[in-house]
Design an enzyme around this catalytic site. Structure first.
Site, PDB file in Angstrom:
ATOM      1  N   VAL A   1       0.838  -1.264  -0.067  1.00 27.57           N
ATOM      2  CA  VAL A   1       0.078  -0.128   0.045  1.00 27.57           C
ATOM      3  C   VAL A   1       1.031   1.226   0.077  1.00 27.57           C
ATOM      4  O   VAL A   1       1.764   1.388   0.917  1.00 27.57           O
ATOM      5  CB  VAL A   1      -0.942   0.107   1.157  1.00 27.57           C
ATOM      6  CG1 VAL A   1      -1.768   1.459   1.414  1.00 27.57           C
ATOM      7  CG2 VAL A   1      -1.831  -1.255   1.300  1.00 27.57           C
TER       8      VAL A   1
ATOM      9  N   TYR B   1       7.360  -1.202  -8.992  1.00 33.54           N
ATOM     10  CA  TYR B   1       6.968  -0.304 -10.037  1.00 33.54           C
ATOM     11  C   TYR B   1       7.868  -0.422 -11.063  1.00 33.54           C
ATOM     12  O   TYR B   1       9.016  -0.013 -11.026  1.00 33.54           O
ATOM     13  CB  TYR B   1       6.384   0.914  -9.647  1.00 33.54           C
ATOM     14  CG  TYR B   1       5.052   0.854  -8.966  1.00 33.54           C
ATOM     15  CD1 TYR B   1       3.813   0.429  -9.775  1.00 33.54           C
ATOM     16  CD2 TYR B   1       4.706   1.380  -7.583  1.00 33.54           C
ATOM     17  CE1 TYR B   1       2.655   0.433  -9.357  1.00 33.54           C
ATOM     18  CE2 TYR B   1       3.331   1.502  -7.097  1.00 33.54           C
ATOM     19  CZ  TYR B   1       2.276   0.780  -7.979  1.00 33.54           C
ATOM     20  OH  TYR B   1       1.071   0.714  -7.249  1.00 33.54           O
TER      21      TYR B   1
ATOM     22  N   THR C   1       4.169  -5.114 -10.305  1.00 34.05           N
ATOM     23  CA  THR C   1       2.966  -4.576 -10.545  1.00 34.05           C
ATOM     24  C   THR C   1       2.713  -4.012 -12.005  1.00 34.05           C
ATOM     25  O   THR C   1       3.432  -3.422 -12.551  1.00 34.05           O
ATOM     26  CB  THR C   1       2.546  -3.295  -9.773  1.00 34.05           C
ATOM     27  OG1 THR C   1       2.382  -3.697  -8.155  1.00 34.05           O
ATOM     28  CG2 THR C   1       1.163  -2.756 -10.034  1.00 34.05           C
TER      29      THR C   1
ATOM     30  N   ARG D   1      -8.162   9.457  -9.123  1.00 31.98           N
ATOM     31  CA  ARG D   1      -8.859   9.465  -7.761  1.00 31.98           C
ATOM     32  C   ARG D   1      -9.275  10.850  -7.541  1.00 31.98           C
ATOM     33  O   ARG D   1      -8.255  11.824  -7.022  1.00 31.98           O
ATOM     34  CB  ARG D   1      -8.267   8.676  -6.516  1.00 31.98           C
ATOM     35  CG  ARG D   1      -7.855   7.373  -6.933  1.00 31.98           C
ATOM     36  CD  ARG D   1      -6.252   7.350  -7.348  1.00 31.98           C
ATOM     37  NE  ARG D   1      -5.927   5.773  -7.769  1.00 31.98           N
ATOM     38  CZ  ARG D   1      -4.732   5.377  -7.496  1.00 31.98           C
ATOM     39  NH1 ARG D   1      -4.158   5.917  -6.585  1.00 31.98           N
ATOM     40  NH2 ARG D   1      -4.487   4.312  -8.008  1.00 31.98           N
TER      41      ARG D   1
ATOM     42  N   SER E   1      -8.047  -7.144  -3.503  1.00 32.47           N
ATOM     43  CA  SER E   1      -9.160  -6.183  -4.002  1.00 32.47           C
ATOM     44  C   SER E   1     -10.412  -6.716  -3.371  1.00 32.47           C
ATOM     45  O   SER E   1     -11.150  -7.614  -3.625  1.00 32.47           O
ATOM     46  CB  SER E   1      -9.034  -6.190  -5.762  1.00 32.47           C
ATOM     47  OG  SER E   1      -7.961  -5.619  -6.073  1.00 32.47           O
ATOM     48  N   GLY E   2     -10.950  -5.969  -2.507  1.00 27.47           N
ATOM     49  CA  GLY E   2     -12.372  -5.988  -1.983  1.00 27.47           C
ATOM     50  C   GLY E   2     -12.120  -6.924  -0.785  1.00 27.47           C
ATOM     51  O   GLY E   2     -13.430  -7.084  -0.185  1.00 27.47           O
TER      52      GLY E   2
HETATM   53  C1  GLV Z   1      -0.644   3.109  -5.654  1.00 27.50           C
HETATM   54  O1  GLV Z   1      -0.399   2.113  -5.824  1.00 27.50           O
HETATM   55  C2  GLV Z   1      -1.771   3.729  -5.622  1.00 27.50           C
HETATM   56  O2  GLV Z   1      -2.794   2.862  -5.921  1.00 27.50           O
HETATM   57  O3  GLV Z   1      -2.157   4.767  -5.374  1.00 27.50           O
END
Ligand code: GLV
Length: 393
Positions: A79, A130, A156, A165, A308-309
């Site tokens: 995270v 990354y 990833t 976001r 996820s989730g």
């Molecule tokens: C990084 O991995 C993010 O989803 O902000």
């Protein structure tokens, strides 16, 4: 201290204790957040088959993930900015994972560096990687992981660019936070967080600052992903990274059987079915729906994990029963970390372990290694009307 019995209790405390900017960072999906929501709500469409009068004494949730012994098949997912949720957050989460006997995966976008976590733990951790355009940086990252005795690299592959976001833009997300009237007003009500942050020197991206040249604003995740992430990443380049790292390799971010097959072709030891917690492609299927077709394509060739989730032990059990060999939790432990530091991560793991153990027993199984699809009622065509398309490898 309130009585904490479920992950939602930790989330409530977390929301009160951590600055809004970092709560929102954790608790967001991209764009409309459809995939973010469905990652969790789709678990509710799967039911357990209750069994009774089955000997449930002497249960065990022990198994292995990638050859490592684990007290339950649940890893702490990478995270970003964990060290902004709680001071020295990555070190504390890794320590809690070590004590509990589950893998910890450190993010490239961590606040505490690889070396910080290695110096404060003894169980080898996994490093999430990354893919940047800078080959020297990449080689050094793998070398540092080797030096720190990381037991796996997790590449990833679903974040060559960042899904938007909205809240992060509106909040002006950065590490450390920039001191504006808005952030100062928010920080004034989170004094224990602020005091904790003042007590540590780890307040920047520890694997980036001092390791990557020419980033315009090293405090902004948005800025440096846009500047440095490799938008031309392809399977040939991933093969190159496979050659830079000679330990176990996990590829994270697979949703399509065709990509799962590519991951097998480049020599992955495991894959993680993941849509990045709904933070990247909004409108993608939930991970739990994508799992079945991926397992059919490659389940006999590599370990297949899911993230996820996942917010409960019941979710973990459903994913395992669908065929995943490991499950990764992200937000569920971050709530605990933000609420109570290391003790909160331990609490989150205890809650999930108990839910997994009791649900498994009530389904008539004593060992997590005996859990299979037989304990589930899965709606027909769970991968949806898209079943045939997904299976068309
Ligand atoms: C990084 O991995 C993010 O989803 O902000």
């Amino acid at each position: 201290m309130p009585v904490i019995t479920e992950i939602e209790d930790l989330k409530r405390l977390y929301k009160r204790r951590v600055p809004k900017m970092f709560y929102d960072y954790c608790e967001s999906g991209s764009w409309s957040e459809q995939t973010f929501r469905e990652n969790s709500s789709d678990f509710d469409e799967i039911y357990f088959r209750q069994r009774v009068a089955v000997d449930m004494a002497n249960r065990s949730t022990k198994t292995t993930m990638l050859g490592e012994e684990v007290s339950m098949p649940v890893a702490l997912a990478p995270v970003g900015m964990t060290g902004m949720q709680h001071w020295d957050g990555e070190i504390k989460a890794a320590k809690a994972a070590e004590k509990f006997g589950v893998p910890y995966c450190l993010s490239t976008m961590s606040i505490c560096s690889i070396e910080d976590v290695a110096a404060n733990t003894s169980r080898p951790f996994w490093l999430q990687v990354y893919t940047l355009t800078d080959d020297d940086y990449m080689q050094r990252l793998f070398d540092r992981a080797k030096e720190a005795k990381c037991s796996a690299a997790v590449i990833t592959v679903d974040l060559q660019l960042l899904g938007q976001r909205h809240k992060d833009l509106k909040n002006g997300l950065s590490a450390p936070p920039k001191l504006t009237p808005k952030t100062l007003a928010d920080l004034a009500t989170r004094w224990s967080w602020g005091l904790g942050m003042l007590s540590t020197k780890r307040r920047q991206f520890g694997n980036i600052v001092g390791h990557v040249a020419d980033v315009d604003d090293p405090s902004s995740l948005m800025a440096w992903t846009a500047e440095k992430f490799d938008q031309s990443l392809d399977w040939d380049r991933i093969r190159k990274f496979r050659d830079m790292w000679n330990g176990p390799l996990i590829i994270k971010g697979i949703m399509d059987p065709r990509d799962a097959q590519e991951a097998v072709n480049v020599g992955a030891d495991a894959i993680i079915v993941s849509n990045h917690g709904g933070r990247q492609l909004d409108g993608a299927l939930s991970s739990i729906r994508a799992l079945g077709p991926v397992l059919e394509a490659v389940g006999d060739k590599v370990e297949v994990h899911l993230d996820s989730g996942v917010r409960s032990g019941q979710d973990v059990l459903k994913a395992l029963a669908m065929g995943a060999q490991g499950v990764h939790i992200g937000r569920a432990y971050i709530y605990g970390l933000g609420a109570m530091g290391q003790a909160g991560v331990t609490k989150a793991l205890e809650i999930i372990h108990k839910e997994l153990d009791v649900s498994m027993a009530l389904c008539g199984r004593r060992r997590v290694t005996d859990v299979d699809r037989d304990i589930l009622l899965v709606p027909e065509g769970f991968s949806g009307r898209w079943d045939d398309q997904l299976r068309n490898v």
